[in-house]
Design a protein around this motif. Structure first.
Motif, PDB file in Angstrom:
ATOM      1  N   VAL A 387       1.536  -4.288 -11.775  1.00  0.00           N
ATOM      2  CA  VAL A 387       0.402  -3.627 -11.716  1.00  0.00           C
ATOM      3  C   VAL A 387      -0.188  -3.374 -10.395  1.00  0.00           C
ATOM      4  O   VAL A 387      -0.776  -2.328 -10.109  1.00  0.00           O
ATOM      5  N   ARG A 388      -0.029  -4.432  -9.255  1.00  0.00           N
ATOM      6  CA  ARG A 388      -0.648  -4.262  -8.210  1.00  0.00           C
ATOM      7  C   ARG A 388       0.167  -3.223  -7.424  1.00  0.00           C
ATOM      8  O   ARG A 388      -0.419  -2.213  -6.699  1.00  0.00           O
ATOM      9  N   ARG A 389       1.510  -2.928  -7.643  1.00  0.00           N
ATOM     10  CA  ARG A 389       2.127  -2.037  -6.996  1.00  0.00           C
ATOM     11  C   ARG A 389       1.686  -0.667  -7.495  1.00  0.00           C
ATOM     12  O   ARG A 389       1.786   0.379  -7.183  1.00  0.00           O
ATOM     13  N   ILE A 390       1.734  -0.735  -8.943  1.00  0.00           N
ATOM     14  CA  ILE A 390       1.434   0.580  -9.540  1.00  0.00           C
ATOM     15  C   ILE A 390      -0.038   1.444  -8.956  1.00  0.00           C
ATOM     16  O   ILE A 390      -0.048   2.519  -8.725  1.00  0.00           O
ATOM     17  N   ARG A 391      -0.917   0.366  -8.734  1.00  0.00           N
ATOM     18  CA  ARG A 391      -2.230   0.730  -8.147  1.00  0.00           C
ATOM     19  C   ARG A 391      -1.931   1.216  -6.608  1.00  0.00           C
ATOM     20  O   ARG A 391      -2.476   2.246  -6.494  1.00  0.00           O
ATOM     21  N   LEU A 392      -1.295   0.659  -6.084  1.00  0.00           N
ATOM     22  CA  LEU A 392      -0.946   1.177  -4.592  1.00  0.00           C
ATOM     23  C   LEU A 392      -0.341   2.645  -4.899  1.00  0.00           C
ATOM     24  O   LEU A 392      -0.488   3.464  -3.996  1.00  0.00           O
TER      25      LEU A 392
END
Ligand code: PMP
Ligand code: GLU
Length: 398
Positions: A387-392
């Motif tokens: 999810v952190r990477r999806i947000r980035l």
């Protein structure tokens, strides 16, 4: 040189994306794969031990083309327990995975030009398997307003003189949606009004459900008398986390099952006997582990979907079964990643993999654009990092 069929044949997109993710990992990238549909936990110890025992006992030669009597009997018992329907071992056939069993059933049921109704979004391989069996896929679309399920009346509108089969899957891959008892009752009504219609019910996720019932509502639950018009497909891959062992099965009318067994004997021969012995142990002693994993999946689902919905542009409901989130990413389409305008779910999936090394399955492959399928059968830290990477990735779009 190649046949017409070979020229039109693409590899399975889910397996292709998973292979691409593995290739990037092998090159040293920290890939998070939410792509291929397989549980992250190991095959249960009781199953592995039974497999090893059978291997050491010399169960390493050809088995019957329709499966060992022990496994067919265990499948019949389990099906009675889950669906309440009696099957004789001669009404059960086993082969190398539910995928091949589905293909075997289509091969034995379809004549050229026969139409097969497929609710969309569908599992990526259904239309291709129908075409390889000389049938014609007829897609029955759904949308967010019907929670990606089709109503019996929509199916009814697609019936023609050539309709042979309904290919039904609940819990659904890719949406994780489960048809309710009332919705299944409507399907039963449809089947009663159209006695020529046969159903292949792909029940591969039917014990991975998140409601109060241990199994998803089933046509045979509500209408056991329709047993002679239903081919029920299942397997060890998802319930027992045995994707690499390759065991699937079907229960159905004796003549269909006999034909499938003949087809299997002329093509795959048989599933290996020691893997069949292992699945018997799963059917007989795997329930506690299945329930434990289902509880764990609910926790992961809740955290993952909640976190994903906090990323602007991403919208997802809470799936009721299987282990897929069906995320609406229509808000990302027409936005730019570097110099590329993202026009399709496939382009979004490619950009996400290239930029943040997160692998997902484009919804377009399942017959509905603007969505992505994300598996949450992964450990919590991986889901949080995904999810952190999806947000980035999403923040980088203009
Ligand atoms: N049906 C559905 C809906 C699936 O997602 C899969 C993928 N594993 C299968 C059938 C086939 O499963 P297997 O061949 O691994 O038994
Ligand atoms: N059925 C799984 C999936 O949809 C496994 C891959 C496949 O068989 O296509 O990801």
């Amino acid at each position: 040189m190649l046949s017409r069929k070979a020229r039109g044949l693409k590899p399975s997109p889910t397996l292709a994306i998973a292979a691409k993710a593995k290739e990037l990992s092998a090159q040293g990238h920290q890939v998070i794969s939410l792509s291929v549909g397989e549980p992250d936990w190991d095959t249960f110890p009781v199953i592995k031990e039974a497999g090893i025992k059978a291997l050491n006992a010399g169960q390493t030669k050809y088995a019957p083309a329709n499966g060992t009597p022990q496994l067919r009997t265990a499948i019949a018992h389990k099906t009675k327990e889950l669906l309440g329907v009696d099957y004789k071992p001669s009404e059960v056939t086993v082969s190398v995975g539910a995928k091949f069993i589905l293909y075997s059933s289509l091969q034995m049921l379809l004549d050229p030009g026969d139409e097969v109704l497929i609710p969309a979004p569908y599992w990526v391989s259904y239309p291709t398997m129908v075409e390889l069996s000389d049938g014609v896929p007829v897609i029955v679309p759904s949308d967010e307003f019907s929670e990606f399920k089709v109503h019996a009346s929509q199916i009814e509108k697609k019936l023609t003189a050539k309709t042979k089969l309904l290919l039904f899957n609940s819990p659904s891959n890719p949406t994780g949606q489960v048809y309710t008892r009332a919705e299944i009752e409507d399907l039963v009504g449809l089947l009663r009004r159209h006695p020529q219609l046969i159903v292949i019910s792909d029940d591969i996720y039917n014990q991975l459900t998140f409601g109060s019932e241990p199994v998803a509502p089933h046509i045979l639950h509500l209408a056991p008398d329709l047993k002679n018009r239903v081919v029920a497909v299942n397997g060890g891959s998802k319930t027992y986390s045995m994707t690499g062992w390759r065991i699937g099965w079907a229960l159905g009318p004796e003549n269909v099952i006999q034909a499938m067994s003949n087809f299997q004997s002329q093509t795959a021969s048989c599933a290996s006997p020691f893997t069949q012995a292992a699945v018997v142990a799963g059917l007989q002693a795997g329930d506690d582990e299945v329930h434990r994993h289902v509880k764990e999946l609910v926790i992961r689902r809740d955290r993952f979907v909640t976190a994903l919905n906090q990323v602007s542009g991403w919208r997802a409901g809470f799936p009721q079964g299987a282990f897929y989130v069906w995320a609406d990413i229509r808000a990302l389409l027409e936005r730019k990643w570097h110099d590329t305008v993202l026009k399709t779910s496939a382009e979004v999936a490619t950009a996400l993999l290239e930029s943040q090394k997160v692998a997902v399955v484009p919804g377009g492959e399942s017959g509905l654009e603007g969505y992505l399928r994300l598996s949450f059968a992964l450990a919590e830290p991986d889901l949080t990092e995904a999810v952190r990477r999806i947000r980035l990735f999403t923040d980088s779009l203009v």
